[in-house]
Motif scaffolding. Structure first.
Motif, PDB file in Angstrom:
ATOM      1  N   LYS B 631       0.869  -1.186   0.000  1.00 55.54           N
ATOM      2  CA  LYS B 631       0.000   0.000   0.000  1.00 55.54           C
ATOM      3  C   LYS B 631       0.896   1.223   0.000  1.00 55.54           C
ATOM      4  O   LYS B 631       1.930   1.234   0.652  1.00 55.54           O
ATOM      5  N   LEU B 633       2.089   4.833   0.983  1.00 56.62           N
ATOM      6  CA  LEU B 633       1.949   5.798   2.082  1.00 56.62           C
ATOM      7  C   LEU B 633       1.701   7.182   1.510  1.00 56.62           C
ATOM      8  O   LEU B 633       1.146   8.051   2.156  1.00 56.62           O
ATOM      9  N   GLU B 634       2.145   7.374   0.265  1.00 60.16           N
ATOM     10  CA  GLU B 634       2.056   8.698  -0.339  1.00 60.16           C
ATOM     11  C   GLU B 634       0.630   9.089  -0.693  1.00 60.16           C
ATOM     12  O   GLU B 634       0.352  10.269  -0.859  1.00 60.16           O
ATOM     13  N   THR B 635      -0.256   8.077  -0.836  1.00 56.82           N
ATOM     14  CA  THR B 635      -1.620   8.412  -1.231  1.00 56.82           C
ATOM     15  C   THR B 635      -2.212   9.447  -0.286  1.00 56.82           C
ATOM     16  O   THR B 635      -2.785  10.442  -0.707  1.00 56.82           O
ATOM     17  N   ASN B 636      -2.083   9.196   1.011  1.00 56.93           N
ATOM     18  CA  ASN B 636      -2.683  10.103   1.979  1.00 56.93           C
ATOM     19  C   ASN B 636      -1.653  10.814   2.845  1.00 56.93           C
ATOM     20  O   ASN B 636      -1.988  11.727   3.568  1.00 56.93           O
ATOM     21  N   TYR B 637      -0.424  10.353   2.776  1.00 50.95           N
ATOM     22  CA  TYR B 637       0.588  10.971   3.637  1.00 50.95           C
ATOM     23  C   TYR B 637       1.764  11.363   2.771  1.00 50.95           C
ATOM     24  O   TYR B 637       1.583  12.053   1.756  1.00 50.95           O
ATOM     25  N   ARG B 638       2.934  10.963   3.089  1.00 50.99           N
ATOM     26  CA  ARG B 638       4.112  11.323   2.320  1.00 50.99           C
ATOM     27  C   ARG B 638       5.081  10.164   2.378  1.00 50.99           C
ATOM     28  O   ARG B 638       4.856   9.183   3.076  1.00 50.99           O
ATOM     29  N   LYS B 639       6.157  10.276   1.624  1.00 54.00           N
ATOM     30  CA  LYS B 639       7.158   9.220   1.651  1.00 54.00           C
ATOM     31  C   LYS B 639       7.839   9.223   3.012  1.00 54.00           C
ATOM     32  O   LYS B 639       8.131  10.275   3.569  1.00 54.00           O
ATOM     33  N   VAL B 640       8.029   8.029   3.546  1.00 52.47           N
ATOM     34  CA  VAL B 640       8.686   7.927   4.847  1.00 52.47           C
ATOM     35  C   VAL B 640      10.088   7.384   4.615  1.00 52.47           C
ATOM     36  O   VAL B 640      10.261   6.349   3.966  1.00 52.47           O
ATOM     37  N   ALA B 646       3.863   0.560   2.739  1.00 54.61           N
ATOM     38  CA  ALA B 646       3.331  -0.076   3.933  1.00 54.61           C
ATOM     39  C   ALA B 646       2.461  -1.244   3.516  1.00 54.61           C
ATOM     40  O   ALA B 646       2.144  -1.412   2.335  1.00 54.61           O
ATOM     41  N   THR B 647       2.094  -2.053   4.478  1.00 52.08           N
ATOM     42  CA  THR B 647       1.182  -3.155   4.195  1.00 52.08           C
ATOM     43  C   THR B 647       0.268  -3.346   5.394  1.00 52.08           C
ATOM     44  O   THR B 647       0.493  -2.729   6.449  1.00 52.08           O
ATOM     45  N   ILE B 648      -0.762  -4.149   5.213  1.00 56.61           N
ATOM     46  CA  ILE B 648      -1.687  -4.392   6.310  1.00 56.61           C
ATOM     47  C   ILE B 648      -1.506  -5.829   6.791  1.00 56.61           C
ATOM     48  O   ILE B 648      -1.553  -6.774   5.996  1.00 56.61           O
ATOM     49  N   VAL B 654      -1.158  -1.703  10.503  1.00 50.70           N
ATOM     50  CA  VAL B 654      -0.293  -1.295   9.406  1.00 50.70           C
ATOM     51  C   VAL B 654       1.150  -1.600   9.777  1.00 50.70           C
ATOM     52  O   VAL B 654       1.544  -1.394  10.924  1.00 50.70           O
ATOM     53  N   ALA B 655       1.924  -2.127   8.834  1.00 52.44           N
ATOM     54  CA  ALA B 655       3.357  -2.301   9.059  1.00 52.44           C
ATOM     55  C   ALA B 655       4.105  -1.647   7.909  1.00 52.44           C
ATOM     56  O   ALA B 655       3.652  -1.677   6.770  1.00 52.44           O
ATOM     57  N   LEU B 656       5.237  -1.038   8.232  1.00 56.10           N
ATOM     58  CA  LEU B 656       6.032  -0.389   7.191  1.00 56.10           C
ATOM     59  C   LEU B 656       6.945  -1.412   6.522  1.00 56.10           C
ATOM     60  O   LEU B 656       7.463  -2.315   7.172  1.00 56.10           O
TER      61      LEU B 656
END
Lengths: 169, 669
Positions: B631, B633-640, B646-648, B654-656
């Motif tokens: 999944k 992270l950038e869709t709703n947040y930003r690059k970490v 991330a994944t579920i 959620v796990a990174l």
């Protein structure tokens, strides 16, 4: 034709509805059309090296949603997480974001004449996303432009905040 | 007015025409002008004709102009009235471009360069008037069937044509007038509409077509050409063409379609033309589906995988004996989910030949304009890659191929002087290795020039040292604004090359590497994840957090012994594994996780491969291997930083997902 459109627009603006929520002692109001849902606070997955108000991310039906705590953001003294803690899921600028607040109070309808321009705050206050002060039943409401708040540089929620705001405008 | 959405038919026409154009281009490029294959000429003609017919029917008259010229020329060539030359092939390719341009113009509403089109039409016209039609074929290359064709061409025959259209003819927005006009242009034409099959007027539905058209046509053309006119309108079973007895007292041959079973009356050309259409029918075992639908399917598939993992996790707490049936059903569900997932993912996978084949034309045109002899070799074109990645790969690859052509391959004279074959070779090679897709662009040209790169880098103010290895020097060309070309050409050398390539590839989760030998050539290797949607990962725990390490970057995991650990300055330590001292990266420290295990002896060291570099990552515990739905992270947040998304997890959390190369970068900071 154009005049018609303007008429509908202004009438819509006149009957605009706001969701009010509390942060500490203050009552805030935001455009209800930006609200997707309201849910309780779940455990989050923390994101390293992010600001303190950025609580982490949650899984909202398969979508990864960041959660920000407005109480930490607005430097409130008491920040507790219990079964009454509320998360407002907002949908703005094509993004879904969760916002932790102390409580959700009401939905109010405010005509524009009941919203007064915000007084000048000192430098460093959150003036740019506070659009005015509304009054309902003699209670003061701080009107928040949620788009500007979320897209603001200090939230660090987006990579290119300015660009996004331009697109939305 | 019948309210039918015309756009869906237009879409079909655009797609079909684009396929025809691609087919034409492929054939032209492969064709030897001195000895053209008759069947291929026929195929090209049919493609051009189909586009023309479609353009007329769907109301794009501008497209018929170029196609008509092209068709006329091709017709002359395939009937041996004109010899094919290399120049013609080039003009035909241009004509294909012109039609393609008009097609995109109509489809996307883009402006079309009228001048280019006019130019092409003039060139086509010049060819048809330049070349004197020769009466007798000069070369025996004509074809065995051409004399027969010629005799047929001189004596007109009369055909009876009966068209029994389906009831939905009008709702398909088919107009008969252009077809009649086209038929009338071929010879003496009469048409009669038979609407005898009428029912009660009360039930008359004007949108249903109840008419049957009976036509007669006296022409020199063959029955195939008549069939071709109906190509967009009629299915083979709706059309019947009968050759009527004429003054020449020919045997009345009935060419009743479907043609697959009919003995072909017109020699080789006719057989293949009819036979080909039959083949097309067999090949049409695929359906067109919008990419959005496939993406939706993949997303839902992802949700299913997560739900299945959640179920499995909950069931673990149940007594295996008491709930034996449930457990059995769940393991069946797991297997089915995995199979289903593989099938769903394979929908998005397309062979790389989709973009490889474009380069034949690019190389052909560029080599010609630069006066170089270049052969393009394709290796592993059937290797499959996610379609989304494929589209993003096209631009970087184009850049690399152009670079190789322009800077890599030398002119024939220089090559000869260097003792090489005058013709250079560029190889595009695709392969799959582990979980990654590799594509290589290799040329046997001059290779990179160390001195020139260093000089240019110095001019650009890049940090340099004399002790730089060749590899480090090559990396310089990836910096923005870098070009080593002696002169800026139309093709490359404007300094927007390699840094853009690298940026695009990195954005896809891929990496670029480069190797070069002076005088022997250079090689650029792009490595990409096979798909962006799903990965096999190893779940690890640090403190109370769970992280995912992509399985393909895991080398091994071990529990370090005290004697294998060495304290270095500032609390940094190294771990000694198989004769190598690797810096120990504590994930808990890197990500500021409270409660992570402090003593390495109590934790687990993961050996990770980060682009050829090994690193030792300290985690608390290994949790197990899972398939993960990636999944963004950038869709709703930003690059970490340090993560690849991330994944579920099975419990809904959620796990990174960690990215080894990013971890190294983060750690170095």
């Amino acid at each position: 034709m154009r005049r018609n459109e303007q008429a509908t627009l202004s009438s819509e603006e006149g009957t605009r509805e706001y969701l009010t929520f509390t942060l500490g002692k203050e009552e805030y109001a935001m455009d209800i059309l930006k609200v997707q849902e309201i849910r309780g606070y779940d455990s989050v997955t923390h994101i390293a090296n992010s600001p303190g108000f950025m609580k982490g991310v949650i899984n909202l039906r398969g979508v990864i949603v960041p959660i920000i705590d407005m109480r930490i953001k607005f430097n409130l003294e008491q920040v507790v997480y219990d079964e009454f803690t509320v998360v407002i899921i907002i949908n703005i600028l094509g993004r879904v974001i969760g916002m932790v607040v102390d409580g959700v109070s009401d939905v109010v309808t405010l005509p524009p004449e009941q919203i007064k321009p915000a007084p000048e705050f000192g430098a460093g206050a959150h003036a740019d996303y506070i659009t005015g002060i509304g009054t309902v039943n003699k209670q003061m409401l701080i009107m928040v432009d949620i788009n500007r708040l979320i897209a603001s540089e200090e939230m660090q929620l987006m990579e290119m905040a300015d660009e996004q705001l331009d697109l939305a405008a | 007015m019948i309210d039918v959405d015309m756009s869906q038919f237009n879409q079909l026409f655009f797609e079909e025409s684009a396929e025809h154009l691609a087919e034409m281009e492929r054939i032209f490029l492969a064709m030897d002008p001195a000895d053209p294959d008759e069947e291929e000429l026929n195929a090209v003609f049919r493609s051009a004709h189909s586009i023309k017919g479609g353009a007329g029917t769907f109301g794009f008259p501008d497209m018929t102009v170029v196609t008509h010229e092209l068709e006329t020329l091709l017709d002359k060539i395939r009937h041996g009235e004109m010899a094919l030359t290399a120049r013609m092939v080039n003009v035909f390719l241009l004509a294909g471009d012109a039609i393609g341009m008009q097609l995109t113009g109509h489809r996307d509403g883009v402006k079309v360069s009228e001048q280019f089109i006019q130019n092409v039409v003039e060139q086509l016209g010049a060819i048809s008037s330049d070349t004197p039609p020769f009466v007798t074929p000069l070369t025996p290359a004509g074809s065995p069937s051409s004399p027969q064709k010629e005799s047929e061409a001189t004596s007109p025959s009369t055909y009876g044509i009966i068209f029994t259209p389906p009831a939905n003819l009008y709702t398909r927005m088919v107009r008969m007038e252009p077809i009649f006009q086209e038929l009338a242009a071929m010879g003496d034409f009469t048409v009669c509409c038979n609407i005898a099959v009428h029912h009660e007027f009360r039930n008359y539905d004007p949108t249903r077509c109840l008419a049957i058209w009976e036509m007669t046509l006296t022409t020199c053309r063959s029955a195939d050409e008549i069939i071709d006119i109906f190509i967009f309108v009629a299915d083979t079973e709706e059309l019947s063409i009968v050759k009527l007895p004429s003054a020449a007292a020919d045997d009345a041959e009935a060419i009743v379609l479907p043609a697959g079973s009919t003995p072909a009356p017109h020699g080789k050309g006719a057989t293949t033309s009819l036979g080909r259409r039959h083949d097309d029918h067999v090949e049409a075992s695929s359906i067109r589906v919008g990419v959005a639908k496939v993406d939706q399917l993949i997303n839902q598939m992802g949700e299913l995988v997560i739900t299945q993992a959640m179920l499995a996790q909950s069931a673990k707490q149940l007594d295996p004996v008491k709930f034996e049936n449930l457990h059995r059903a769940l393991s069946l569900l797991e297997r089915t989910t995995r199979d289903l997932q593989e099938s769903v993912m394979s929908i998005r996978m397309v062979p790389i030949s989709f973009i490889f084949n474009r380069f034949q034309r690019l190389v052909h045109d560029l080599a010609e304009s630069m006066g170089k002899q270049v052969e393009l070799k394709l290796v592993g074109e059937t290797t499959e890659l996610d379609k989304g990645l494929m589209e993003k790969l096209a631009d970087p690859l184009t850049h690399l191929v152009r670079n190789s052509l322009d800077h890599g391959i030398e002119s024939p004279e220089i090559r000869m002087a260097a003792g090489k074959h005058p013709g250079g070779a560029i190889t595009l090679k695709a392969s799959q290795q582990g979980g990654r897709f590799l594509v290589e662009v290799t040329d046997d040209g001059a290779g990179l020039n160390r001195e020139r790169i260093l000089a240019k880098a110095a001019k650009n103010g890049l940090p340099l040292s004399d002790a730089m290895s060749d590899e480090e020097v090559w990396l310089l060309i990836f910096s923005p604004g870098f070009s080593t070309a002696d002169q800026v050409t139309d093709i490359s050398g404007r300094g927007v090359g390699m840094d853009v390539v690298r940026r695009n590839v990195t954005a896809m989760g891929g990496r670029v590497s480069l190797s070069s030998h002076e005088g022997k050539g250079s090689r650029v290797l792009i490595s990409l994840p096979l798909t962006l949607a799903i990965l096999d990962g190893l779940a690890v725990r640090v403190g109370r957090e769970t992280f995912i390490i992509p399985l393909n970057s895991v080398i091994e995991s071990l529990q370090p012994r005290t004697e294998e650990l060495n304290e270095v300055a500032r609390g940094e330590s190294t771990v000694h594994v198989r004769g190598e001292y690797l810096p120990l990266i504590r994930l808990g420290e890197l990500f500021h996780i409270a409660g992570a295990v402090r003593r390495p002896e109590d934790a687990i060291v993961m050996l990770i491969d980060a682009e050829g570099e090994q690193l030792a990552l300290l985690v608390d515990e290994l949790l197990g291997q899972h398939q993960m739905v990636i999944k963004s992270l950038e869709t709703n947040y930003r690059k970490v930083a340090g993560t690849a998304g991330a994944t579920i997890l099975g419990d809904g959390r959620v796990a990174l997902i960690l990215d080894a190369v990013e971890i190294v970068r983060l750690w170095r900071k």
